[in-house]
Design an enzyme around this catalytic site. Structure first.
Site, mmCIF file in Angstrom:
data_model
loop_
_atom_site.group_PDB
_atom_site.id
_atom_site.type_symbol
_atom_site.label_atom_id
_atom_site.label_comp_id
_atom_site.label_asym_id
_atom_site.label_seq_id
_atom_site.Cartn_x
_atom_site.Cartn_y
_atom_site.Cartn_z
ATOM 1 N N ARG A 273 0.878 -1.063 -0.222
ATOM 2 C CA ARG A 273 0.352 -0.215 -0.398
ATOM 3 C C ARG A 273 0.816 1.260 0.509
ATOM 4 N NH1 ARG A 273 -5.444 -2.061 2.233
ATOM 5 N NH2 ARG A 273 -6.594 -0.047 2.315
ATOM 6 N N TYR B 271 0.455 4.369 -2.678
ATOM 7 C CA TYR B 271 -0.522 5.298 -2.643
ATOM 8 C C TYR B 271 0.208 5.738 -1.012
ATOM 9 C CZ TYR B 271 -5.097 7.266 -2.082
ATOM 10 O OH TYR B 271 -6.253 7.559 -1.717
ATOM 11 N N GLU C 269 2.659 6.540 1.475
ATOM 12 C CA GLU C 269 3.396 6.950 1.001
ATOM 13 C C GLU C 269 3.795 8.572 0.461
ATOM 14 O OE1 GLU C 269 5.216 7.626 3.779
ATOM 15 O OE2 GLU C 269 5.953 5.755 4.282
ATOM 16 N N GLY C 270 3.295 8.640 -0.921
ATOM 17 C CA GLY C 270 2.846 9.232 -2.702
ATOM 18 C C GLY C 270 2.333 9.991 -1.687
ATOM 19 N N ARG D 250 -13.685 -1.686 -4.598
ATOM 20 C CA ARG D 250 -13.595 -1.308 -2.990
ATOM 21 C C ARG D 250 -14.741 -2.080 -2.371
ATOM 22 N NH1 ARG D 250 -12.422 5.206 -4.306
ATOM 23 N NH2 ARG D 250 -12.918 5.326 -6.592
ATOM 24 N N VAL D 251 -15.037 -1.324 -1.489
ATOM 25 C CA VAL D 251 -15.928 -2.180 -0.905
ATOM 26 C C VAL D 251 -17.329 -2.864 -0.792
ATOM 27 C CG1 VAL D 251 -15.606 -0.986 1.487
ATOM 28 C CG2 VAL D 251 -16.241 -4.193 1.472
ATOM 29 N N SER E 82 -18.674 -1.007 -3.910
ATOM 30 C CA SER E 82 -19.167 -0.913 -4.715
ATOM 31 C C SER E 82 -18.864 -2.696 -5.376
ATOM 32 C CB SER E 82 -18.463 -0.589 -5.719
ATOM 33 O OG SER E 82 -17.064 -0.374 -5.663
ATOM 34 N N PRO F 217 -6.020 -1.676 6.961
ATOM 35 C CA PRO F 217 -6.181 -0.649 8.422
ATOM 36 C C PRO F 217 -7.303 -2.031 9.301
ATOM 37 C CG PRO F 217 -5.642 0.639 6.091
ATOM 38 C CD PRO F 217 -6.245 -0.658 5.929
ATOM 39 N N GLN G 49 -8.792 -0.473 11.893
ATOM 40 C CA GLN G 49 -9.920 0.197 12.399
ATOM 41 C C GLN G 49 -9.853 1.636 11.215
ATOM 42 O OE1 GLN G 49 -10.739 0.090 16.296
ATOM 43 N NE2 GLN G 49 -8.649 0.740 17.242
HETATM 44 P P1 NAD Z 1 -10.956 7.910 -8.788
HETATM 45 O O1 NAD Z 1 -10.275 6.355 -9.398
HETATM 46 O O2 NAD Z 1 -12.795 7.613 -9.844
HETATM 47 O O3 NAD Z 1 -10.265 9.149 -9.430
HETATM 48 C C1 NAD Z 1 -9.181 9.239 -9.747
HETATM 49 C C2 NAD Z 1 -8.828 10.144 -11.045
HETATM 50 O O4 NAD Z 1 -8.163 10.347 -11.361
HETATM 51 C C3 NAD Z 1 -9.507 8.386 -12.681
HETATM 52 O O5 NAD Z 1 -10.789 9.194 -13.362
HETATM 53 C C4 NAD Z 1 -8.420 9.095 -13.400
HETATM 54 O O6 NAD Z 1 -8.323 8.413 -15.086
HETATM 55 C C5 NAD Z 1 -7.647 10.240 -12.950
HETATM 56 N N1 NAD Z 1 -5.960 9.820 -12.592
HETATM 57 C C6 NAD Z 1 -5.131 9.028 -12.684
HETATM 58 N N2 NAD Z 1 -4.424 8.852 -12.514
HETATM 59 C C7 NAD Z 1 -3.603 9.970 -12.936
HETATM 60 C C8 NAD Z 1 -2.785 10.880 -14.230
HETATM 61 N N3 NAD Z 1 -2.027 10.907 -13.968
HETATM 62 N N4 NAD Z 1 -3.072 11.864 -14.877
HETATM 63 C C9 NAD Z 1 -4.816 12.989 -14.284
HETATM 64 N N5 NAD Z 1 -5.463 11.611 -14.203
HETATM 65 C C10 NAD Z 1 -5.262 10.520 -13.265
HETATM 66 O O7 NAD Z 1 -11.506 7.590 -6.955
HETATM 67 P P2 NAD Z 1 -11.645 8.781 -6.791
HETATM 68 O O8 NAD Z 1 -12.396 8.215 -5.691
HETATM 69 O O9 NAD Z 1 -12.511 9.572 -7.499
HETATM 70 O O10 NAD Z 1 -10.842 9.262 -5.652
HETATM 71 C C11 NAD Z 1 -10.513 10.872 -6.440
HETATM 72 C C12 NAD Z 1 -9.445 11.367 -5.873
HETATM 73 O O11 NAD Z 1 -9.851 11.354 -3.814
HETATM 74 C C13 NAD Z 1 -7.734 10.443 -5.277
HETATM 75 O O12 NAD Z 1 -6.228 11.792 -5.175
HETATM 76 C C14 NAD Z 1 -7.778 9.576 -4.031
HETATM 77 O O13 NAD Z 1 -6.808 9.012 -3.720
HETATM 78 C C15 NAD Z 1 -8.841 10.711 -3.332
HETATM 79 N N6 NAD Z 1 -9.035 9.498 -2.283
HETATM 80 C C16 NAD Z 1 -10.638 9.016 -2.204
HETATM 81 C C17 NAD Z 1 -10.973 8.630 -1.434
HETATM 82 C C18 NAD Z 1 -12.061 7.565 -1.272
HETATM 83 O O14 NAD Z 1 -12.653 6.893 -0.650
HETATM 84 N N7 NAD Z 1 -12.827 7.553 -2.827
HETATM 85 C C19 NAD Z 1 -10.486 8.033 -0.069
HETATM 86 C C20 NAD Z 1 -9.591 8.442 -0.095
HETATM 87 C C21 NAD Z 1 -8.932 9.614 -0.804
HETATM 88 N N1 UDP Z 2 -13.302 -5.454 1.293
HETATM 89 C C1 UDP Z 2 -13.507 -6.674 1.462
HETATM 90 N N2 UDP Z 2 -14.462 -7.192 0.297
HETATM 91 C C2 UDP Z 2 -13.667 -6.423 -0.481
HETATM 92 C C3 UDP Z 2 -12.981 -5.038 -0.482
HETATM 93 C C4 UDP Z 2 -12.909 -4.997 0.154
HETATM 94 O O1 UDP Z 2 -14.094 -7.470 2.712
HETATM 95 O O2 UDP Z 2 -14.365 -7.374 -1.907
HETATM 96 C C5 UDP Z 2 -12.291 -4.629 2.821
HETATM 97 C C6 UDP Z 2 -10.472 -4.641 2.708
HETATM 98 O O3 UDP Z 2 -10.265 -6.250 2.489
HETATM 99 C C7 UDP Z 2 -10.487 -3.278 3.853
HETATM 100 C C8 UDP Z 2 -12.096 -2.404 3.514
HETATM 101 O O4 UDP Z 2 -13.022 -3.663 2.792
HETATM 102 O O5 UDP Z 2 -11.124 -3.476 4.460
HETATM 103 C C9 UDP Z 2 -12.149 -1.367 2.870
HETATM 104 O O6 UDP Z 2 -11.709 -1.911 1.255
HETATM 105 P P1 UDP Z 2 -11.665 -0.903 0.568
HETATM 106 O O7 UDP Z 2 -10.388 -1.152 -0.488
HETATM 107 O O8 UDP Z 2 -12.651 0.006 -0.154
HETATM 108 O O9 UDP Z 2 -11.003 0.835 0.694
HETATM 109 P P2 UDP Z 2 -9.563 0.569 2.230
HETATM 110 O O10 UDP Z 2 -9.137 -0.875 2.383
HETATM 111 O O11 UDP Z 2 -8.528 1.875 1.420
HETATM 112 O O12 UDP Z 2 -9.977 1.942 3.232
#
Ligand code: NAD
Ligand code: UDP
Length: 323
Positions: free
Chosen positions: A148, A151, A153-154, A192-193, A195, A280, A282
């Site tokens: 992980r 993501y 550390e980035g 993701r969980v 979807s 993680p 929790q």
């Molecule tokens: P997503 O994957 O649906 O959207 C990310 C978008 O970034 C996509 O449209 C993808 O094509 C674009 N992308 C990826 N790499 C790229 C690059 N090098 N140049 C240009 N475009 C690029 O994800 P999301 O859920 O919409 O997340 C959006 C942002 O929010 C991300 O930065 C993510 O890390 C952050 N975030 C989301 C969640 C969440 O639960 N959805 C949680 C924490 C942080």
């Molecule tokens: N998870 C799960 N089944 C799945 C997808 C995810 O049990 O089909 C778990 C995953 O291991 C994590 C939590 O659901 O504990 C949330 O996962 P997600 O990938 O949505 O986000 P993140 O782990 O980045 O919070």
């Protein structure tokens, strides 16, 4: 909830074809702004912005944020980055580059334009936390060399860059730490969980719980999150963040599975698989700062948000089966 800005702005949203970005763009257009969406369509899709095709104040630019971008805008929301573990682990080097080089390019652009810049950071900066719930003052427990890390550390390095540009160049920054968010336009196959479970339940397929499902997450509905983004961007100049944005309602993954089954009326069974590395145990945001500084807290309970998400996937699935 919609409030109009004082004047129309031209706003850049990177990652705007993604899940969160496309909802943010809808809100910004609704408020009367012009939006430039820059996205390389790695995980985003044109489907998310199809409805804006002929919108007079919307423009799409296929662009990878790891390369410099020369445009003229008044504000920048930097969301570009794959967000789901299977997507960000697909090409981990590119993930780190997207966070770090993407941040440098967007900060450089903001510095030239002297404009505000927003960073979509993440609860992943807290890693597998030892402090619960997580306040912004917690420095986290992150493995720097795991699956992980590209993501986590980035995103941590991107935060560092934002704060150094702020201190060194006086840039106005707005850093949001986003906790798990869900809703319509999540990618149906990004692992993701929410979807995953909804699609599995609607297809009558087994619901894949990783581990025993005792790990917890706090799920925020997308409309609430977007309201938080806009409030943070509009907040006083002295508010830089990092600010946690998420819903403090905490659920085990098993509880989520049961809730999805109940709301879809599915006959899917629960199956238990291996817990991914560094998953993680929790996660729950302390949103005290967002409440105090932005007057923000989520309004949509899980049941209601899930109902809207289920409706979205119910409509989408027949299209996917045919494609
Ligand atoms: P997503 O994957 O649906 O959207 C990310 C978008 O970034 C996509 O449209 C993808 O094509 C674009 N992308 C990826 N790499 C790229 C690059 N090098 N140049 C240009 N475009 C690029 O994800 P999301 O859920 O919409 O997340 C959006 C942002 O929010 C991300 O930065 C993510 O890390 C952050 N975030 C989301 C969640 C969440 O639960 N959805 C949680 C924490 C942080
Ligand atoms: N998870 C799960 N089944 C799945 C997808 C995810 O049990 O089909 C778990 C995953 O291991 C994590 C939590 O659901 O504990 C949330 O996962 P997600 O990938 O949505 O986000 P993140 O782990 O980045 O919070």
């Amino acid at each position: 909830m919609t409030r109009l800005y004082d004047s129309r702005k031209r706003i850049l949203v990177t990652g705007g074809a993604g899940f969160l970005g496309s909802h943010l763009i809808d809100r910004l257009l609704e408020q009367g702004h012009e939006v430039l969406c820059a996205d390389n369509l790695f995980t985003g899709t044109k489907r998310n912005i199809d409805h804006l095709h002929n919108h007079p104040r919307f423009e799409f630019l296929r662009h990878d944020v790891t390369f410099p971008l020369y445009v003229e805008v008044d504000e920048i929301y930097n969301l570009a980055c794959p967000a789901s573990p299977i997507h960000y682990q697909h090409d981990p080097v590119q993930t780190t580059k997207t966070s770090v080089h993407g941040a440098i390019n967007m900060l450089g652009l903001a510095k030239r334009l002297r404009c505000k810049v927003f960073q979509a950071s993440t609860s992943e900066v807290y890693g597998d936390p030892h402090v619960h719930p997580q306040p912004e003052t917690y420095w986290g427990n992150v493995n720097p060399v795991g699956l992980r890390s590209c993501y986590d550390e980035g995103k941590r390095c991107a935060e560092t860059l934002f704060f150094d540009y702020h201190r060194q160049h006086g840039l106005q920054i707005k850093v949001a730490r986003i906790f798990n968010t869900y809703g319509p336009r999540m990618h149906h196959a990004d692992g993701r969980v929410v979807s995953n479970f909804v699609v599995q339940a609607l297809r009558g397929a087994p619901i894949t719980i990783y581990g025993e499902g005792r790990q917890t997450r706090s799920f925020c509905y997308v409309d609430d999150l977007v309201e938080g983004f806009i409030r943070l961007m509009e907040s006083d100049d002295n508010v830089t963040g990092p600010v946690n944005l998420g819903n403090p309602g905490e659920f085990t993954i098993r509880e989520l599975a049961e809730q999805v089954i109940a709301q879809t009326g599915s006959r899917s069974e629960l199956v238990f698989g291996e817990l991914p590395q560094d998953d993680p145990k929790q996660r729950r945001p302390d949103i005290g700062q967002a409440k105090a500084k932005l007057g923000w807290e989520p309004q949509v309970p899980l049941e209601e948000g899930l109902a809207r998400t289920i409706t979205y996937f119910r409509d989408l699935l027949p299209e996917l089966e045919v494609a």
